[in-house]
Each structure stands twice: as C-alpha cells, then as structure tokens.
Write a protein that holds these residues in place. Sequence first.
Motif, PDB file in Angstrom:
ATOM      1  N   ARG A  25     -45.879  35.818   2.883  1.00 40.23           N
ATOM      2  CA  ARG A  25     -45.328  36.733   3.880  1.00 40.23           C
ATOM      3  C   ARG A  25     -43.936  37.190   3.448  1.00 40.23           C
ATOM      4  NH1 ARG A  25     -43.810  34.524   7.995  1.00 40.23           N
ATOM      5  NH2 ARG A  25     -44.135  32.329   7.464  1.00 40.23           N
ATOM      6  N   ASN A  26     -43.586  38.403   3.810  1.00 46.64           N
ATOM      7  CA  ASN A  26     -42.259  38.970   3.536  1.00 46.64           C
ATOM      8  C   ASN A  26     -41.860  38.803   2.071  1.00 46.64           C
ATOM      9  OD1 ASN A  26     -41.990  39.680   6.250  1.00 46.64           O
ATOM     10  ND2 ASN A  26     -41.072  37.709   6.776  1.00 46.64           N
ATOM     11  N   ILE A  39     -42.841  43.670   0.942  1.00 47.50           N
ATOM     12  CA  ILE A  39     -44.232  43.695   1.398  1.00 47.50           C
ATOM     13  C   ILE A  39     -44.344  42.636   2.489  1.00 47.50           C
ATOM     14  CG2 ILE A  39     -46.647  43.440   0.733  1.00 47.50           C
ATOM     15  CD1 ILE A  39     -45.854  44.210  -2.103  1.00 47.50           C
ATOM     16  N   SER A  40     -44.599  43.061   3.710  1.00 43.51           N
ATOM     17  CA  SER A  40     -44.454  42.179   4.872  1.00 43.51           C
ATOM     18  C   SER A  40     -45.587  41.173   5.057  1.00 43.51           C
ATOM     19  CB  SER A  40     -44.297  43.020   6.146  1.00 43.51           C
ATOM     20  OG  SER A  40     -45.417  43.883   6.298  1.00 43.51           O
ATOM     21  N   SER A  41     -46.820  41.565   4.731  1.00 43.60           N
ATOM     22  CA  SER A  41     -47.953  40.683   5.034  1.00 43.60           C
ATOM     23  C   SER A  41     -48.812  40.414   3.802  1.00 43.60           C
ATOM     24  CB  SER A  41     -48.826  41.308   6.130  1.00 43.60           C
ATOM     25  OG  SER A  41     -49.443  42.490   5.655  1.00 43.60           O
ATOM     26  N   LYS A  42     -49.605  39.347   3.901  1.00 50.67           N
ATOM     27  CA  LYS A  42     -50.514  38.984   2.816  1.00 50.67           C
ATOM     28  C   LYS A  42     -51.609  40.030   2.661  1.00 50.67           C
ATOM     29  CE  LYS A  42     -53.471  35.172   1.226  1.00 50.67           C
ATOM     30  NZ  LYS A  42     -53.977  33.814   1.534  1.00 50.67           N
ATOM     31  N   GLN A  43     -52.078  40.601   3.770  1.00 50.16           N
ATOM     32  CA  GLN A  43     -53.131  41.613   3.715  1.00 50.16           C
ATOM     33  C   GLN A  43     -52.664  42.854   2.958  1.00 50.16           C
ATOM     34  OE1 GLN A  43     -52.281  39.882   6.450  1.00 50.16           O
ATOM     35  NE2 GLN A  43     -54.115  38.580   6.444  1.00 50.16           N
ATOM     36  N   GLU A  44     -51.424  43.247   3.211  1.00 48.22           N
ATOM     37  CA  GLU A  44     -50.855  44.398   2.506  1.00 48.22           C
ATOM     38  C   GLU A  44     -50.710  44.103   1.019  1.00 48.22           C
ATOM     39  OE1 GLU A  44     -46.945  47.362   2.739  1.00 48.22           O
ATOM     40  OE2 GLU A  44     -47.037  45.524   3.950  1.00 48.22           O
ATOM     41  N   LEU A  45     -50.365  42.853   0.713  1.00 44.67           N
ATOM     42  CA  LEU A  45     -50.196  42.447  -0.679  1.00 44.67           C
ATOM     43  C   LEU A  45     -51.535  42.423  -1.411  1.00 44.67           C
ATOM     44  CD1 LEU A  45     -48.033  41.578  -2.678  1.00 44.67           C
ATOM     45  CD2 LEU A  45     -48.322  39.226  -1.918  1.00 44.67           C
ATOM     46  N   ARG A  47     -54.024  44.425  -0.768  1.00 42.40           N
ATOM     47  CA  ARG A  47     -54.337  45.836  -1.038  1.00 42.40           C
ATOM     48  C   ARG A  47     -53.522  46.362  -2.218  1.00 42.40           C
ATOM     49  NH1 ARG A  47     -54.232  46.035   4.690  1.00 42.40           N
ATOM     50  NH2 ARG A  47     -52.094  46.852   4.644  1.00 42.40           N
ATOM     51  N   ARG A  49     -49.336  47.348  -3.842  1.00 44.85           N
ATOM     52  CA  ARG A  49     -48.314  48.368  -3.661  1.00 44.85           C
ATOM     53  C   ARG A  49     -47.759  48.784  -5.024  1.00 44.85           C
ATOM     54  NH1 ARG A  49     -45.004  48.108   0.946  1.00 44.85           N
ATOM     55  NH2 ARG A  49     -43.609  49.540  -0.196  1.00 44.85           N
ATOM     56  N   ARG A  62     -49.650  43.025  -6.598  1.00 52.07           N
ATOM     57  CA  ARG A  62     -50.933  42.794  -5.912  1.00 52.07           C
ATOM     58  C   ARG A  62     -51.226  41.306  -5.890  1.00 52.07           C
ATOM     59  NH1 ARG A  62     -56.806  44.115  -7.411  1.00 52.07           N
ATOM     60  NH2 ARG A  62     -56.061  43.880  -9.529  1.00 52.07           N
TER      61      ARG A  62
END
Length: 237
Positions: A25-26, A39-45, A47, A49, A62
């Motif tokens: 997280r974060n 990158i705030s969340s694991k889900q976003e990571l 996906r 960036r 990623r």
Amino acid sequence: MPRRIYTLDKEEKQILVVSWKRNYRNLDLMLNNKILGTISSKQELIRGREFGISHDKVLTVRLVKDMYLFHILELKVNGYPVENSMTHPVKKLHEVFFLIMFIVAVNLIFGLLGLITDTDLFKRLGIGYWNIIYAGIFTILGIIMKENKSMFAMISVIILMIADIVFSFLFIKEVPEHVNPFGAILVKSFLVLYLMRGVNAIIEYRKIEQMRALQSRAELEKMERTPPSQQVTEDHS
C-alpha cells in the motif's frame, strides 16, 4: 516499511528510491530525491503504472506473481528490467545460485558427519561419500550456471535433484520405521520448484540480450545511413 534503492543508468546519475507499506500500500517513488509518483493500492499496482523519467525513458511499475504464489515488484525502463530489481533475471540467477550453495553445504555437512561418526543410521540412509561427491558436482554446475548463464548446467542441477527424490522414494522400504523420509522428500520437491526459476531466468536473460543486440544493430544501421554532416548537426542539437 520496505525500502529499495536502484540506479537507472550506468553513470549512477538517476537514483530511484522505492518504498511501500504493508501489503504494497502507498508505494512511493523518489527519483533523485524528488517525488516521481505514488501508487496508493495493491490493485492499482497489479494493473501497473508508467512514469516518464526523462525525454526518452519511461519507468513501468507493476506487481507480478512469482512461482504462481508470491507477488514481487517489477520495475522496467523502456521494457528492460532495472538492475538488481526483483524480477531482473541476473538477480534471480544469483538467488538460485545461493540455493544451490545451500544444498552443497547441507550435503557436505551430512556427508562429513556420516564419515566421521560412522553410525548405523547414516549407513542405512546412505549418507557418506556420495553426499560429498554430490556437493562437488553441484558446486561445479552452480558456478557454470552463474558465470555462463548455462541452461545445460541449470537443467543438470534440476535433473540431479529429481533423481535424488526418486531414489529417496525407492529407499523408503529399506529405511527403519522410526525414520520418516517424507519430510525430506517434500523439502526437496519444493527446492526443485524454486530451481525452476533459474530456467525461466536464463530464458529471460537471453531474450533481453537478443533485444539489446537488435537495438544496437538498428542504431548502428541508422548511423551508417545518416550522412556525416547530419550526424554532427544531430549531435549538437
């Protein structure tokens, strides 16, 4: 709070600092002491960036699965893994090499204990000279794998481990009842799965080297097609 430091160029002028909290997280990215992004969340990571770090460089961040079990952080610049990052094939091969050396150390210790103590249990388990020879073979193959990125050496190590597991199964009937070899077989099976990372790492390493060779060839051909006067103009621009 995990924190990793990487260099993005050979001159070590671009220093990337990556830190994150529990469960990825974060995740913060700092380039030369300046915030590149968060990158705030694991889900976003998962996906992924992309971050522009210069006019011709893009950093891709990623979270990917390793061995179908664990998540590890993937860092790439223009499609190439960042040196010493978790997914870099050379780093993976170093980790596999350390595992091979651990197997060597265990076999040497048990082999020497079997020779020195000369107990009936070690004799029934076949522990002794063979373990020392086994350790010597693993040492040679491990060094060849690490230094030459040899697929033959890597596969040979895995075959020897699998053969050891097969012999352990065949040896079960002769082992005294108060000795349970299944624990050792389970550990060896997990080690084989981990050693398979070396095969994938060598394949990845060869792909990267091939990509770099093609890129260098394309740049050389471009320079050869460009008139000298234009090359000077481009260099000064």
